[in-house]
Write a protein that holds these residues in place. Structure first.
Motif, short mmCIF file in Angstrom:
data_model
loop_
_atom_site.label_atom_id
_atom_site.label_comp_id
_atom_site.label_asym_id
_atom_site.label_seq_id
_atom_site.Cartn_x
_atom_site.Cartn_y
_atom_site.Cartn_z
N ASN A 150 129.29 13.94 2.37
CA ASN A 150 129.76 15.22 2.90
C ASN A 150 129.25 15.39 4.33
O ASN A 150 128.06 15.63 4.55
CB ASN A 150 129.26 16.37 2.02
N PRO A 151 130.12 15.29 5.33
CA PRO A 151 129.65 15.40 6.73
C PRO A 151 129.15 16.80 7.07
O PRO A 151 128.44 16.98 8.06
CB PRO A 151 130.90 15.05 7.55
N ALA A 152 129.51 17.78 6.23
CA ALA A 152 129.08 19.16 6.50
C ALA A 152 127.72 19.48 5.89
O ALA A 152 127.18 20.57 6.12
CB ALA A 152 130.13 20.14 5.97
N ASN A 153 127.16 18.56 5.13
CA ASN A 153 125.86 18.82 4.51
C ASN A 153 124.79 18.85 5.61
O ASN A 153 124.69 17.92 6.41
CB ASN A 153 125.54 17.73 3.50
N PRO A 154 123.98 19.90 5.69
CA PRO A 154 122.97 19.98 6.76
C PRO A 154 121.87 18.94 6.63
O PRO A 154 121.16 18.66 7.60
CB PRO A 154 122.40 21.40 6.59
N ILE A 155 121.74 18.36 5.44
CA ILE A 155 120.74 17.31 5.22
C ILE A 155 121.44 15.95 5.24
O ILE A 155 122.30 15.66 4.40
CB ILE A 155 120.00 17.50 3.89
N SER A 156 121.12 15.10 6.19
CA SER A 156 121.75 13.79 6.31
C SER A 156 121.34 12.88 5.15
O SER A 156 120.18 12.88 4.73
CB SER A 156 121.36 13.14 7.64
N TYR A 157 122.30 12.14 4.62
CA TYR A 157 122.00 11.21 3.53
C TYR A 157 122.98 10.04 3.57
O TYR A 157 124.02 10.10 4.25
CB TYR A 157 122.05 11.91 2.17
N HIS A 158 122.63 8.97 2.86
CA HIS A 158 123.47 7.78 2.81
C HIS A 158 124.26 7.75 1.50
O HIS A 158 123.89 8.40 0.52
CB HIS A 158 122.63 6.51 2.93
N SER A 159 125.33 6.98 1.50
CA SER A 159 126.13 6.82 0.30
C SER A 159 125.28 6.36 -0.87
O SER A 159 124.48 5.43 -0.74
CB SER A 159 127.25 5.80 0.56
N LEU A 160 125.43 7.05 -2.00
CA LEU A 160 124.79 6.70 -3.28
C LEU A 160 123.28 6.93 -3.29
O LEU A 160 122.60 6.46 -4.21
CB LEU A 160 125.10 5.24 -3.66
N ASP A 161 122.75 7.68 -2.33
CA ASP A 161 121.32 7.99 -2.35
C ASP A 161 120.92 8.66 -3.66
O ASP A 161 119.94 8.27 -4.31
CB ASP A 161 120.96 8.92 -1.18
N ALA A 162 121.66 9.70 -4.04
CA ALA A 162 121.31 10.43 -5.26
C ALA A 162 121.59 9.60 -6.51
O ALA A 162 120.79 9.60 -7.45
CB ALA A 162 122.08 11.75 -5.32
N PHE A 163 122.71 8.91 -6.52
CA PHE A 163 123.06 8.08 -7.68
C PHE A 163 121.97 7.05 -7.97
O PHE A 163 121.58 6.84 -9.12
CB PHE A 163 124.40 7.38 -7.45
N THR A 164 121.48 6.39 -6.92
CA THR A 164 120.46 5.36 -7.14
C THR A 164 119.15 5.97 -7.65
O THR A 164 118.45 5.35 -8.45
CB THR A 164 120.20 4.56 -5.86
N LYS A 165 118.83 7.19 -7.22
CA LYS A 165 117.61 7.84 -7.73
C LYS A 165 117.74 8.16 -9.21
O LYS A 165 116.76 8.13 -9.96
CB LYS A 165 117.32 9.10 -6.92
N VAL A 166 118.95 8.49 -9.64
CA VAL A 166 119.17 8.85 -11.05
C VAL A 166 119.35 7.62 -11.93
O VAL A 166 118.81 7.57 -13.05
CB VAL A 166 120.40 9.77 -11.18
#
Length: 370
Positions: free
Chosen positions: A135-151
């Motif tokens: 999501n380019p509008a998210n104020p917190i920058s992140y990479h693809s699948l960051d959350a998925f890999t944590k889960v």
């Protein structure tokens, strides 16, 4: 359930689709070692080597109506608690699109952890296009699948800091594409990225070839299943079939001379079972099970709809055998060893209403002798 007698009996291609391959996202680094295998014994020690039962579904996430996720999750938990131990599902294999719309960590509590807080079994997963997007509008920058890999791709199982007040721990899958090894079946999970019809990298293709070759040596004592998010074959009005996924799979099958016993996918928000007859007279089921909770379902195309075509040699010897496009649901697979070999039985359950206990209807049933 809708029958196939009055509607499509072939997959369809959706005409005049824009090229969105620019949406491809680089893959994260593996969390485990090549060749990215996870033994079920590391998660569920002592699993029965005579029979294995598990749930499958995809596309559970929903922003607008999260209650539909809870209904499906409740139905599977209810089935887990109602059946005898011989038929009880031992885990859930998720076919992707766990959160919508852009794989953001803040979406996981509402769309995954809370709805599945009462599901008592482990959950494995491959990522869908929405899980992989940014999501380019998210104020917190992140990479693809960051959350998925944590889960799902943790090195050691522990609580997830954005999971809310639930007891579900992170899963220890070794990579975004990976193989789950069990006593009766090897499940190869592919990653097909963000674009509408999927992209699989050359590096992953080489890995897939090696996986097919390696696990084919364990047959016929083990079944072999391939899972990917984007559906190779579909007759729905939203996506239709994917030429890139068909060409990818068929190219590898031809190169190796090896085909799996079944191919499972999500992406399309309904249930469809296709059978493909190959030149050697083997029949491979291609099953879409993507009605796992997203509120918008995808209907099967009406004959004569000019937005679609069934005319393509890639559809030769592919038939739509059954489907359910009017309600949410999930698939339960059982792999059982008997005197004649392995038998794989599939049952698709459609969900009626939202009252508890959740009402289930057996919408499809099939058997594959291996």
């Amino acid at each position: 359930m809708t029958t196939v007698n009055t509607l499509q009996v072939k997959p369809v291609f959706k005409l005049d689709q824009p090229d969105d391959t620019h949406k491809f996202q680089p893959l994260p680094r593996p969390s485990g070692l090549y060749p990215y295998h996870l033994s079920i014994d590391d998660v569920l020690p002592g699993l029965d080597n005579k029979k294995m039962v598990f749930h499958l579904l995809g596309d559970t996430g929903s922003v607008r109506h999260p209650e539909t996720i809870e209904v499906v999750a409740t139905a599977m938990a209810q089935q887990y608690n109602d059946v005898n131990t011989n038929e009880r599902p031992q885990f859930l294999y998720h076919l992707g699109d766990i959160v919508y719309n852009h794989g953001e960590a803040e979406r996981y509590e509402q769309q995954f952890f809370l709805p599945y807080k009462n599901y008592p079994a482990p959950i494995f997963a491959i990522a869908g296009n929405h899980d992989s997007d940014i999501n380019p509008a998210n104020p917190i920058s992140y990479h693809s699948l960051d959350a998925f890999t944590k889960v799902f791709c943790d090195t050691v199982s522990h609580p997830v800091n954005f999971g809310g007040a639930t007891s579900r721990m992170s899963m220890t899958q070794p990579n975004i594409y990976w193989t789950l090894k069990t006593p009766l079946m090897n499940i190869i999970g592919l990653h097909s990225n963000v674009p509408k019809f999927g992209i699989i990298t050359d590096e992953q293709r080489k890995w897939f070839i090696k996986e097919l070759t390696t696990h084919n040596q364990e047959r016929p004592n083990k079944a072999l299943m391939v899972c990917l998010h984007h559906s190779p074959y579909s007759a729905d009005v939203n996506h239709g079939a994917s030429i890139p996924m068909i060409e990818f799979l068929e190219g590898v099958f031809e190169e190796t001379g090896i085909k799996p016993d079944m191919v499972l996918s999500g992406h399309v928000h309904c249930y469809q079972r296709f059978h493909k007859l190959y030149a050697d007279n083997t029949v491979i089921p291609y099953i879409v099970a993507g009605a796992g909770g997203f509120d918008e379902l995808h209907a099967v195309v009406q004959p004569g709809d000019e937005r679609f075509t069934t005319e393509n040699p890639l559809f030769d010897n592919v038939q739509l055998v059954n489907y359910c496009d009017s309600t949410h649901g999930f698939l339960k697979l059982a792999v059982e060893k008997n005197a004649s070999g392995l038998t794989l039985t599939g049952k698709y359950y459609a969900i009626s209403g939202k009252e508890q206990p959740v009402q289930l209807t057996l919408a499809d049933e099939f058997t594959v002798n291996i």
